[in-house]
Design an enzyme around this catalytic site. Structure first.
Site, PDB file in Angstrom:
ATOM      1  N   ILE A  51       0.870  -1.175   0.000  1.00 31.47           N
ATOM      2  CA  ILE A  51       0.000   0.000   0.000  1.00 31.47           C
ATOM      3  C   ILE A  51       0.902   1.218   0.000  1.00 31.47           C
ATOM      4  CG2 ILE A  51      -2.016  -1.123   0.972  1.00 31.47           C
ATOM      5  CD1 ILE A  51      -1.347   0.018   3.645  1.00 31.47           C
ATOM      6  N   GLU A  52       0.573   2.157  -0.894  1.00 34.56           N
ATOM      7  CA  GLU A  52       1.553   3.198  -1.206  1.00 34.56           C
ATOM      8  C   GLU A  52       1.772   4.170  -0.062  1.00 34.56           C
ATOM      9  OE1 GLU A  52      -1.245   2.622  -3.004  1.00 34.56           O
ATOM     10  OE2 GLU A  52      -2.005   4.466  -3.905  1.00 34.56           O
ATOM     11  N   ASN A  53       0.857   4.205   0.907  1.00 38.68           N
ATOM     12  CA  ASN A  53       1.113   5.065   2.054  1.00 38.68           C
ATOM     13  C   ASN A  53       2.092   4.447   3.043  1.00 38.68           C
ATOM     14  OD1 ASN A  53      -1.439   3.604   2.034  1.00 38.68           O
ATOM     15  ND2 ASN A  53      -1.730   4.286   4.126  1.00 38.68           N
TER      16      ASN A  53
END
Lengths: 220, 236, 220, 236
Positions: A51-53
């Site tokens: 997940i890019e966060n």
């Protein structure tokens, strides 16, 4: 239109797309429809969700009352971690994306063009607030880009088009599209059906695709 | 199931080909993957381009790889050592090329390679001899140089602890270039003193996430370069 | 030359330079002479030493048998850590340097020019192996650059010159020079003595400086 | 002695001036330094440029700062939220400027600012509407855009644990932009749930070294944005 043709449900599209993800893959799932893939991963494979966060190794939603508001996915929903997980900051997270380390990005779409162009971040409307998030980074860097979408909009307009009318997320970036009606590859010759959903005739799909559609089911 | 372990350094480096570019971690002896380098010497691949901060010491590890004539070119910030003449001898004989880069520029170029950034500007080395051949451009009135990303076919690094996914922890200042090289290597091989199952590392403390790692070799008691040099060891 | 003029010893130069480092500073000490500053830091101040191979909070050399060969400084000598230390990789380390986060870099010199140019990495000789390390990064990014050096080479050649003859480490980067004879600032007007070592006359320093030398001791 | 603690959020933000650029950490509510933002609202500085991934939710935190009319411009990747119309309303009224950046480009520009890299090239957004006004250049046949570093007068971030030197640990995905903003802020203010003496953090696990931090405020029980929004809270 024949009313007796039913395509896949959104969960079935997600399950179909999940089947093609190899064991050991590192995968980013976009917000919306692609998120459903996380619920449909084959149990005999270990697939690491990015997940890019800032997390590799995303697990399922927490049980009621056990979540942490600071452990969230890109859609800002609470998640959990799996064994082998790691947290990192945004520059490292997008180094994974931009640097070609992720095997697969699965995204939703407003439109996909026959040349692989993807539009999924803006309708370009005057009254819209432009918001792009990580979509442009994902399509520019991840090894393969799959799109998960209903074949047409709610009012029946085809999403697979000759040229995108909405602002692009990336040019020539899409490899494959999973819809309720078919699995379609982007080839040098444009859209090519590699699989039809059960009970869906080729002509039914072609009639709902606003660009030439080749039948690649028997080409090998 | 994800299990990146391989049985030996020999297996880990078996795919390295003549002419490949190989990043080798370490600053001095700290972080130098000696066992992987020795396996590479045994393996025999030649005409290599090596990217590493130093050029090794004594006649073991990186210095031994160079002495064996396997390295055609080295990209390096400090190819001198008080206890090795291996690199200087070959360099003066014209038998090895050197691309000299300031240490911070070297690090940033490797990171850029791993992060998908093809090039960047830096003020470092503007106005010096190392500006030669580089594009200059001013930002806010300050001269800067355009520097290009470095990537490698292989990265050989050393870690303290790895899990089966390739998540890594390092030991003190042995960390140095290794997390960057792990990102910039198309095949990243790690020798780890300890190898544990996924779930045994705290996700908050992982330094290199496993996505950057391809192979993990357990080398439980790695040799120390300074001890080998002190007793005059040579490899092979 | 008057044989009765004795300048500072190298340890005394280091002690003098250390006196000017404010409490709370983040400082990088170059290899060689500047390393001696670590032994001379005033005990009433907390000064954090940065080593570019990846540590903030360097402590003294380890006791015999207690060192770790993988805890070393830029000169590749074993060191220890102090409370509040942190390890990091090279890109972060040079982000500290290049990004202007360090307060002070103290370096050795082959030559310093009146315009602040520094040469300390190469004599440019045909038979030398070029090796630069982190010096060019340090002078390009750290807020202040001090040089610690003997005023002349072993054979009496001045190191403070009008223009450097050796290859530059950086152009116009030096702020202050500490030598055995004096403390000298680089100003818009060139070299300016701000302090003479005990018993060293101004003319003695001027005679050993290969560029005009101003006396700034009484200018405030 | 190094002790970067200050007594309250109010003291920590007291130096922020009208017209300053302020980076604010967080992705959604994870990592959002609500108590520092509320102190900034009380402080009153206006005409701010805010750099933050989102534009806040509800009418607390960043959304409240925007609603109070203090933000002239926001640099942002995703200024939309399912539960806030604060930014859209002002944006459509032409009362706030938006510089939209892809999330990875935003992160890399902030890192570049902290690392002294004035500009870099990235393939992200080439061939899209966000290419407008940017210099294009090909590397290995691939179109890339020149992106410039971002720095700020102030960075406001949230950590789990800080020591007196400003060494920081974060909580899970609350880490996101904060380590980068700590590097890119000329004054970096941290609100930490727990504050410990130097020596109580393992040097191997520090995520943000103290050199990047200027002030540490102990906020033992930070509020959760989602809970405040759920009960319709407004600030002030």
């Amino acid at each position: 239109m024949k009313p007796d043709v039913n395509g896949l449900t959104t969960h079935q599209i997600a399950r179909r797309a999940a089947q093609d993800i190899p064991d050991g893959s590192y995968v980013n799932l976009g917000i919306g429809l692609p998120e459903l893939i996380a619920l449909s991963l084959p149990s005999d494979r270990e697939i690491v969700l990015h997940i890019e966060n800032g997390l590799l190794g995303m697990g399922p939603s927490p049980r009621q009352g056990e979540g942490d508001p600071e452990l969230i996915n890109a859609g800002k929903k609470q998640v959990t971690t799996r064994p082998g997980a790691a947290y990192f900051h945004q520059a490292d997270s997008f180094a994974m994306i931009r640097g070609g380390h992720l095997d697969l990005s699965v995204l939703g779409a407003l439109e996909v063009a026959a040349n692989g162009d993807l539009a999924n971040w803006s309708t370009g409307g005057e009254d819209a607030v432009p918001a792009v998030g990580g979509a442009m980074d994902l399509v520019s860097g991840v090894k393969a880009v799959h799109v998960l979408t209903r074949h047409c909009t709610r009012n029946g307009t085809p999403k697979l088009v000759e040229r995108c009318s909405y602002p692009l997320t990336g040019a020539g970036v899409v490899d494959r599209i999973y819809t309720d009606l078919a699995v379609i590859d982007i080839t040098a010759n444009g859209f090519e059906v590699v699989e039809l959903s059960p009970g869906v005739p080729f002509d039914h799909v072609a009639a709902r695709t606003a660009a030439p559609l080749r039948d690649g089911r028997f080409s090998g | 199931m994800i299990d990146k372990r391989v049985g030996s350094p020999r297996e880990a480096v078996a795919g390295i080909c003549d002419g490949d570019t190989v990043m080798i971690g370490g600053f001095g002896e700290a972080g130098s993957p000696i066992e992987l380098i020795h396996a590479l010497i045994d393996h025999g691949a030649a005409n290599l381009t090596v990217i590493s901060n130093n050029s090794g010491s004594g006649e073991i590890g990186l210095a031994a790889l160079i002495r064996a004539g396997r390295v055609a070119k080295i990209v390096c910030s400090f190819p001198r050592s008080s206890n090795s003449t291996v690199f200087p001898d070959l360099f003066h004989a014209g038998r090895i090329q050197l691309e000299l880069a300031p240490q911070g520029t070297l690090a940033e170029r490797i990171r850029a390679g791993g992060a998908g950034i093809p090039a960047f500007y830096t003020p470092t080395a503007a106005g010096t001899d190392l500006e030669a051949g580089k594009e200059r451009r001013e930002f806010d009135g300050r001269p800067c140089l355009l520097e290009h990303a470095l990537v490698a076919d292989w990265s050989l690094i050393k870690a303290r602890t790895a899990d089966f996914h390739g998540n890594l922890l390092y030991n003190k200042t042995a960390r140095n270039f290794s997390p960057l090289m792990a990102m910039a290597g198309r095949n990243t091989v790690v020798q780890a003193s300890s190898v544990v199952k996924p779930g045994n590392l705290d996700p908050e403390t992982v330094v290199t996430p496993g996505i950057f790692v391809d192979q993990v070799v357990h080398v439980p008691n790695p040799q120390h370069e300074s001890e080998l040099v002190a007793r005059g060891a040579r490899y092979p």
